[in-house]
Design an enzyme around this catalytic site. Structure first.
Site, mmCIF file in Angstrom:
data_model
loop_
_atom_site.group_PDB
_atom_site.id
_atom_site.type_symbol
_atom_site.label_atom_id
_atom_site.label_comp_id
_atom_site.label_asym_id
_atom_site.label_seq_id
_atom_site.Cartn_x
_atom_site.Cartn_y
_atom_site.Cartn_z
ATOM 1 N N TYR A 54 -2.332 -1.320 10.106
ATOM 2 C CA TYR A 54 -2.020 -1.271 9.118
ATOM 3 C C TYR A 54 -0.604 -0.604 8.395
ATOM 4 C CZ TYR A 54 -4.234 -0.967 4.104
ATOM 5 O OH TYR A 54 -4.511 -1.219 2.478
ATOM 6 N N SER B 43 0.900 -1.118 0.043
ATOM 7 C CA SER B 43 -0.337 -0.136 -0.219
ATOM 8 C C SER B 43 1.038 1.565 -0.010
ATOM 9 C CB SER B 43 -0.573 0.076 1.434
ATOM 10 O OG SER B 43 -1.498 1.270 1.596
#
Ligand code: NAD
Length: 270
Positions: free
Chosen positions: A159, A146
């Site tokens: 995350y 990401s």
């Protein structure tokens, strides 16, 4: 290069591929001629639909492998089944979860689940798949990280930690396998793709929250999310992540390894 069947004869496993970015990657590999094992947490109907989509995209064979990635024994069993069906030439660690919450309010359960699915699962699949790829002189690992593997945002501690970890671990694996094979065999490469905002159900809670702040206007909510971080002001289509994955799996990409490639409309250029 894309549009030809350059992955004829190859076998791939894409985790979390019953929907979203994973399904688009499975379809792109299928269109390039690979047999594709799909995987994810899904109802029988969703599994049947994903399998049909991957076959329709051009996979000579498609099958579903079951495993909850929080369970190491289930990962071991999935990888044994994948290798027996393969052998595996391509591994895409795509499955991922996220939760938007402040560091102080994140629970131990949230931390454990996100680290297990986004980071530890990729460690287990890679440690099981890479030695056999090396023995054959060809292998591709593509890890879907990401932008949050490259930069941070508030309210995403577990995350961001998982994605930075995935980028770092992929670089280690790239170095350990860099000298395997040659240009003809294609070598063994390990890379990360680092998407910014991409249109899938994963981001729905954030879209809904932002829409609520704009009197329920979803389009205004999405525009506001993009304006904050993604200079192109456009979301990515999952198929675009699929196309890049298929490119990284080409033999001619043998010297692209240890990279973390942003697909983020300029987010991390700022
Ligand atoms: P999604 O929610 O549509 O799909 C996630 C997939 O992971 C599903 O197939 C689900 O079954 C699987 N999964 C979740 N928990 C699992 C578990 N415990 N065991 C097995 N499978 C499990 O999400 P997406 O947007 O397609 O995301 C795919 C990847 O892309 C994720 O790693 C995500 O972090 C990353 N990503 C997405 C975006 C975005 O904007 N959508 C941006 C950057 C990175």
């Amino acid at each position: 290069m894309n549009g030809d069947r350059h992955l004829e004869g190859r076998a791939a496993l894409v985790t979390g591929s019953v929907q979203g970015i994973g399904l688009a990657i499975a379809e792109a590999l299928a269109a390039a001629g690979a047999r594709v094992a799909i995987h994810g947490l899904a109802s029988p109907d969703q599994v049947r639909a994903a399998e049909a989509a991957v076959r329709a995209a051009g996979a000579p064979d498609a099958r579903f492998l079951d495993a909850d990635l929080r369970d190491v024994a289930a990962i071991d069993a999935m990888m044994a089944a994948a290798e027996a069906w393969g052998p595996l030439d391509i591994l895409v660690n795509n499955a991922g979860i996220q939760k938007t919450v402040t560091l102080a309010e994140a629970t131990a359960e949230t931390w454990d689940a996100i680290i297990a699915v986004n980071l530890s699962a990729a460690f287990h699949t890679m440690r099981l798949a890479l030695p056999a790829m090396a023995a054959r002189g060809f292998g591709r690992v593509v890890n879907i990280a990401s932008v949050h593997g490259l930069v941070a945002s508030r309210e995403k501690a577990p995350y961001v930690a998982s994605k930075f970890g995935l980028v770092g671990m992929s670089k280690v694996a790239a170095l350990e396998y860099a000298a395997v094979g040659d240009r003809l065999s294609g070598g063994v490469t390990v890379n990360c793709i680092c998407p910014g905002w991409t249109e899938t159900t994963l981001i729905e809670p954030q879209v809904a929250a932002r829409a609520a702040a704009h009197a329920g206007d979803r389009t205004a909510g999405i525009a506001s999310l993009l304006a904050e971080k993604q200079p192109s002001l456009r979301m990515s289509d999952p198929a675009e992540i699929g196309a890049l994955t298929a490119f990284l799996c080409h033999r001619s990409a043998h010297n692209i390894t240890g990279a973390a490639i942003p697909v983020d409309g300029g987010w991390t250029a700022q």
